[in-house]
Design a protein around this motif. Structure first.
Motif, PDB file in Angstrom:
ATOM      1  N   PHE A 188     -53.778 -42.474  50.937  1.00  0.00           N
ATOM      2  CA  PHE A 188     -53.900 -43.645  51.811  1.00  0.00           C
ATOM      3  C   PHE A 188     -54.145 -43.176  53.241  1.00  0.00           C
ATOM      4  O   PHE A 188     -53.415 -42.331  53.772  1.00  0.00           O
ATOM      5  CB  PHE A 188     -52.610 -44.453  51.710  1.00  0.00           C
ATOM      6  CG  PHE A 188     -52.494 -45.628  52.627  1.00  0.00           C
ATOM      7  CD1 PHE A 188     -53.575 -46.447  52.910  1.00  0.00           C
ATOM      8  CD2 PHE A 188     -51.272 -45.946  53.199  1.00  0.00           C
ATOM      9  CE1 PHE A 188     -53.443 -47.552  53.747  1.00  0.00           C
ATOM     10  CE2 PHE A 188     -51.117 -47.051  54.031  1.00  0.00           C
ATOM     11  CZ  PHE A 188     -52.205 -47.850  54.309  1.00  0.00           C
ATOM     12  N   VAL A 198     -47.737 -49.346  53.959  1.00  0.00           N
ATOM     13  CA  VAL A 198     -47.492 -48.149  53.138  1.00  0.00           C
ATOM     14  C   VAL A 198     -46.850 -48.544  51.818  1.00  0.00           C
ATOM     15  O   VAL A 198     -47.254 -48.093  50.737  1.00  0.00           O
ATOM     16  CB  VAL A 198     -46.607 -47.142  53.899  1.00  0.00           C
ATOM     17  CG1 VAL A 198     -46.242 -45.972  52.998  1.00  0.00           C
ATOM     18  CG2 VAL A 198     -47.316 -46.639  55.149  1.00  0.00           C
ATOM     19  N   TRP A 201     -49.360 -50.324  49.609  1.00  0.00           N
ATOM     20  CA  TRP A 201     -50.327 -49.398  49.015  1.00  0.00           C
ATOM     21  C   TRP A 201     -49.708 -48.695  47.802  1.00  0.00           C
ATOM     22  O   TRP A 201     -50.343 -48.591  46.747  1.00  0.00           O
ATOM     23  CB  TRP A 201     -50.781 -48.364  50.038  1.00  0.00           C
ATOM     24  CG  TRP A 201     -51.888 -47.492  49.526  1.00  0.00           C
ATOM     25  CD1 TRP A 201     -53.230 -47.708  49.630  1.00  0.00           C
ATOM     26  CD2 TRP A 201     -51.742 -46.268  48.786  1.00  0.00           C
ATOM     27  NE1 TRP A 201     -53.933 -46.703  49.006  1.00  0.00           N
ATOM     28  CE2 TRP A 201     -53.051 -45.812  48.479  1.00  0.00           C
ATOM     29  CE3 TRP A 201     -50.654 -45.518  48.360  1.00  0.00           C
ATOM     30  CZ2 TRP A 201     -53.278 -44.634  47.766  1.00  0.00           C
ATOM     31  CZ3 TRP A 201     -50.873 -44.359  47.640  1.00  0.00           C
ATOM     32  CH2 TRP A 201     -52.169 -43.918  47.357  1.00  0.00           C
ATOM     33  N   VAL A 214     -49.937 -40.109  52.805  1.00  0.00           N
ATOM     34  CA  VAL A 214     -50.183 -41.240  53.700  1.00  0.00           C
ATOM     35  C   VAL A 214     -50.574 -40.630  55.040  1.00  0.00           C
ATOM     36  O   VAL A 214     -49.746 -40.011  55.719  1.00  0.00           O
ATOM     37  CB  VAL A 214     -48.935 -42.136  53.833  1.00  0.00           C
ATOM     38  CG1 VAL A 214     -49.233 -43.311  54.755  1.00  0.00           C
ATOM     39  CG2 VAL A 214     -48.486 -42.625  52.463  1.00  0.00           C
ATOM     40  N   PHE A 293     -45.372 -42.137  56.844  1.00  0.00           N
ATOM     41  CA  PHE A 293     -46.568 -41.301  56.816  1.00  0.00           C
ATOM     42  C   PHE A 293     -46.180 -39.859  56.514  1.00  0.00           C
ATOM     43  O   PHE A 293     -45.251 -39.310  57.103  1.00  0.00           O
ATOM     44  CB  PHE A 293     -47.313 -41.378  58.146  1.00  0.00           C
ATOM     45  CG  PHE A 293     -48.164 -42.603  58.291  1.00  0.00           C
ATOM     46  CD1 PHE A 293     -49.544 -42.515  58.268  1.00  0.00           C
ATOM     47  CD2 PHE A 293     -47.576 -43.861  58.423  1.00  0.00           C
ATOM     48  CE1 PHE A 293     -50.333 -43.654  58.387  1.00  0.00           C
ATOM     49  CE2 PHE A 293     -48.349 -45.002  58.531  1.00  0.00           C
ATOM     50  CZ  PHE A 293     -49.732 -44.902  58.511  1.00  0.00           C
TER      51      PHE A 293
END
Length: 324
Positions: A188, A198, A201, A214, A293
């Motif tokens: 992603f 997030v 996804w 991510v 992330f």
């Protein structure tokens, strides 16, 4: 643990300098390097736009450890998806498995140059979805013939295919595009530190997303003098203030100059940390870390001072980032 990368910003540096920066960034301890794929700089003041794929081929040979990625490539207008598949396979072989193909629906700035027009966003998304299917099929090494709504492929085969394939990351920005592209991507890519995106996804990805990356990006403008750093950020990166909804549609650097004529240096400084404070710069990554992330690429704004950033600031900055 979050990994931190260095951005090879093709819009602001020439190709030989970018290869040199890539080597220095690896030596300083960055985990990966992403490369923008542009035909034009955002602003005339940036002054560069070397070809990303030639550059990445050179970087793959000049580096040994860092992962590499496009951030991101549009596989629908300037490039036919069959050509993107061949480029990605070759680069993966040169990089010995270190390459990730980042894909997105593109910007008018780069794609209008081939004279095919600039489709509306829904059509661009349709084209991207079809392109991803073509790229995935070709990366198997099988003979592919494709007759779709937007692309034709006639008896094509990638003859040099890496054993491990090429992982795909797709840049998406909202629930609709996540639902559409999460099942088609391995990783992603997003520019917004939004934990809900997030999570959405991962839910839409289907199957095991525990190994999915991510990937995000943040601009900074380190420099010993704060006022000079703010001035440089304003000159080089005021285009950033428009947001991606605007940035995707403007066609030329002149258009970006007009659209940002009233953006003030203090406006840019409000969104990009400028100056010598490495603790403050590191803190600007915290929203991405807290949003989940796994990979955050740092953009040091401007070519001027890039050597000093890598030699003096990068190592201590990485220590602070990893301490977060």
């Amino acid at each position: 643990m979050t990994r931190f990368g260095y951005t090879l910003m093709t819009e602001q540096s020439g190709p030989r300098d970018l290869v040199r920066y890539a080597v220095a960034a690896e030596q300083q301890g960055f985990d990966f390097e992403v490369c923008s794929d542009h035909y034009s700089p955002w602003l005339t003041e940036q002054g560069h736009a070397p070809y990303a794929w030639t550059l990445l081929g050179a970087v793959a040979q000049a580096t040994e450890r860092v992962d590499l990625a496009t951030f991101v490539t549009c596989p629908t207008l300037r490039y036919h998806p069959a050509v993107v598949a061949q480029k990605a396979a070759t680069l993966q072989l040169l990089a010995e498995g270190r390459f990730l193909l980042g894909l997105g629906s593109g910007e008018n700035l780069n794609e209008h140059v081939v004279g095919a027009g600039w489709p509306a966003v829904d059509l661009r998304q349709d084209m991207l979805e079809e392109a991803v299917h073509i790229i995935r099929e070709l990366l198997t090494g099988d003979l592919v013939t494709w007759e779709g709504d937007h692309f034709r492929v006639d008896s094509a085969r990638i003859w040099d295919v890496p054993d491990g394939g090429v992982p795909l990351g797709i840049a998406v920005s909202g629930p609709k595009s996540i639902a559409r592209f999460a099942p088609l991507s391995d990783h992603f890519i997003s520019t917004e530190p939004d934990a809900d995106l997030v999570s959405s996804w991962k839910d839409a990805h289907g199957g095991d997303s525990s190994s999915a990356r991510v990937i995000g990006q943040i601009p900074v403008c380190w420099g010993p003098d704060t006022d000079a750093a703010v001035k440089q950020a304003h000159e080089q990166f005021r285009w950033f203030a428009g947001g991606w909804a605007v940035n995707a549609d403007l066609p030329t650097p002149a258009g970006f100059a007009g659209a940002t004529q009233f953006v003030r240096p203090e406006d840019v400084a409000a969104s990009i940390v400028c100056g010598p404070d490495l603790d403050e710069i590191a803190e600007s990554a915290r929203p991405f870390i807290e949003a989940g992330f796994t990979d955050i690429a740092i953009v040091q704004v401007g070519d001027e001072g890039q050597d000093a950033f890598l030699a003096e600031a990068a190592g201590p900055l990485l220590e602070r980032l990893r301490a977060l």
